[in-house]
Design an enzyme around this catalytic site. Structure first.
Site, PDB file in Angstrom:
ATOM      1  N   PHE A  22      -8.116 -38.368   7.689  1.00  0.00           N
ATOM      2  CA  PHE A  22      -7.844 -38.657   6.272  1.00  0.00           C
ATOM      3  C   PHE A  22      -6.965 -37.529   5.718  1.00  0.00           C
ATOM      4  O   PHE A  22      -7.248 -36.354   5.904  1.00  0.00           O
ATOM      5  CB  PHE A  22      -9.175 -38.701   5.512  1.00  0.00           C
ATOM      6  CG  PHE A  22      -9.145 -39.475   4.224  1.00  0.00           C
ATOM      7  CD1 PHE A  22      -9.680 -40.750   4.144  1.00  0.00           C
ATOM      8  CD2 PHE A  22      -8.583 -38.916   3.085  1.00  0.00           C
ATOM      9  CE1 PHE A  22      -9.671 -41.454   2.945  1.00  0.00           C
ATOM     10  CE2 PHE A  22      -8.558 -39.618   1.891  1.00  0.00           C
ATOM     11  CZ  PHE A  22      -9.107 -40.888   1.819  1.00  0.00           C
ATOM     12  N   HIS A  89     -16.321 -39.278  -5.870  1.00  0.00           N
ATOM     13  CA  HIS A  89     -16.282 -39.365  -4.409  1.00  0.00           C
ATOM     14  C   HIS A  89     -15.912 -38.022  -3.786  1.00  0.00           C
ATOM     15  O   HIS A  89     -16.499 -37.586  -2.798  1.00  0.00           O
ATOM     16  CB  HIS A  89     -15.246 -40.436  -4.015  1.00  0.00           C
ATOM     17  CG  HIS A  89     -15.341 -40.867  -2.592  1.00  0.00           C
ATOM     18  ND1 HIS A  89     -16.400 -41.566  -2.098  1.00  0.00           N
ATOM     19  CD2 HIS A  89     -14.495 -40.688  -1.552  1.00  0.00           C
ATOM     20  CE1 HIS A  89     -16.210 -41.802  -0.819  1.00  0.00           C
ATOM     21  NE2 HIS A  89     -15.065 -41.277  -0.461  1.00  0.00           N
TER      22      HIS A  89
HETATM   23  N1  INI Z   1     -11.965 -37.925   3.400  1.00  0.00           N
HETATM   24  C1  INI Z   1     -11.241 -36.808   3.432  1.00  0.00           C
HETATM   25  O1  INI Z   1     -11.151 -36.135   4.464  1.00  0.00           O
HETATM   26  N2  INI Z   1     -10.601 -36.387   2.305  1.00  0.00           N
HETATM   27  C2  INI Z   1     -10.668 -37.080   1.132  1.00  0.00           C
HETATM   28  O2  INI Z   1     -10.037 -36.662   0.127  1.00  0.00           O
HETATM   29  C3  INI Z   1     -11.440 -38.262   1.084  1.00  0.00           C
HETATM   30  N3  INI Z   1     -11.532 -39.019  -0.136  1.00  0.00           N
HETATM   31  O3  INI Z   1     -11.171 -38.514  -1.197  1.00  0.00           O
HETATM   32  O4  INI Z   1     -11.975 -40.166  -0.135  1.00  0.00           O
HETATM   33  C4  INI Z   1     -12.089 -38.683   2.270  1.00  0.00           C
HETATM   34  N4  INI Z   1     -12.833 -39.802   2.293  1.00  0.00           N
HETATM   35  C5  INI Z   1     -13.311 -40.383   3.522  1.00  0.00           C
HETATM   36  C6  INI Z   1     -14.590 -39.741   4.006  1.00  0.00           C
HETATM   37  O5  INI Z   1     -14.341 -38.476   4.589  1.00  0.00           O
HETATM   38  C7  INI Z   1     -15.277 -40.622   5.061  1.00  0.00           C
HETATM   39  O6  INI Z   1     -14.434 -40.745   6.182  1.00  0.00           O
HETATM   40  C8  INI Z   1     -15.650 -42.008   4.544  1.00  0.00           C
HETATM   41  O7  INI Z   1     -16.382 -41.915   3.330  1.00  0.00           O
HETATM   42  C9  INI Z   1     -16.501 -42.792   5.575  1.00  0.00           C
HETATM   43  O8  INI Z   1     -17.708 -42.087   5.889  1.00  0.00           O
END
Ligand code: INI
Length: 157
Positions: A22, A89
């Site tokens: 991500f 979140h």
């Molecule tokens: N994951 C990140 O690494 N950075 C982010 O900014 C982020 N946001 O903002 O949503 C993010 N979301 C995904 C999260 O890490 C998980 O992969 C997901 O929730 C599934 O468990």
């Protein structure tokens, strides 16, 4: 008087780098900085660096825990980027990454360097991924090596 302080010197260390996908456009720069620091400054051999990709920052602690439990590594460097959005979140993801990685370090007694950016916006993240505010991936990698060296010194004292 005995003073123990780690040097950034652990050339035989085996290092695992766990990186979130991500925000990968930022994380890849953190990874580049981390690998460069490990090899060029820390003199860590290429074959002693293992890179593991995880979906997001939220998943980093579990992957780090499995890596730590394998006992194959002297330290773990965790890389990711959590950027504040319009909802809470951000706080849940950043909070779990931070406390989860800390727990892994304490439970497995292995250095886990926190190279996870938590920023207000994309600009702040870019600044910390190899532009004007340095490269937090490189900093985390060097901290991991210093901690390996320091723990070795404590064991030998
Ligand atoms: N994951 C990140 O690494 N950075 C982010 O900014 C982020 N946001 O903002 O949503 C993010 N979301 C995904 C999260 O890490 C998980 O992969 C997901 O929730 C599934 O468990």
């Amino acid at each position: 008087m005995k003073v123990l302080e780690g040097a950034v010197a652990a050339p035989n260390a085996k290092i695992a780098v766990v990186i979130a996908r991500f925000n990968s456009f930022i994380n890849e720069s953190l990874l580049e900085g981390a690998v460069d620091a490990l090899k060029r400054i820390g003199q860590v051999k290429d074959e002693n660096i293992t890179i593991v990709r995880a979906p997001g920052a939220y998943e980093l602690p579990l992957v780090a825990r499995r890596l730590a439990e394998s006992k194959k590594f002297d330290a773990i460097v965790a890389l990711g980027t959590v950027i504040c959005g319009g909802t809470a979140h951000f706080e849940y993801v950043a909070g779990e990454a931070s406390s989860g990685l800390g727990q892994v370090a304490m439970q497995a007694e292995i250095p886990v360097a926190f190279g996870v950016l938590t920023t207000e916006n994309i600009e702040q993240a870019i600044e910390r991924a190899g532009t004007k505010a340095g490269n937090k991936g490189a900093e985390a990698a060097l901290t991991a090596l210093e901690m390996v060296n320091l723990l070795q010194q404590i064991d030998a004292a």
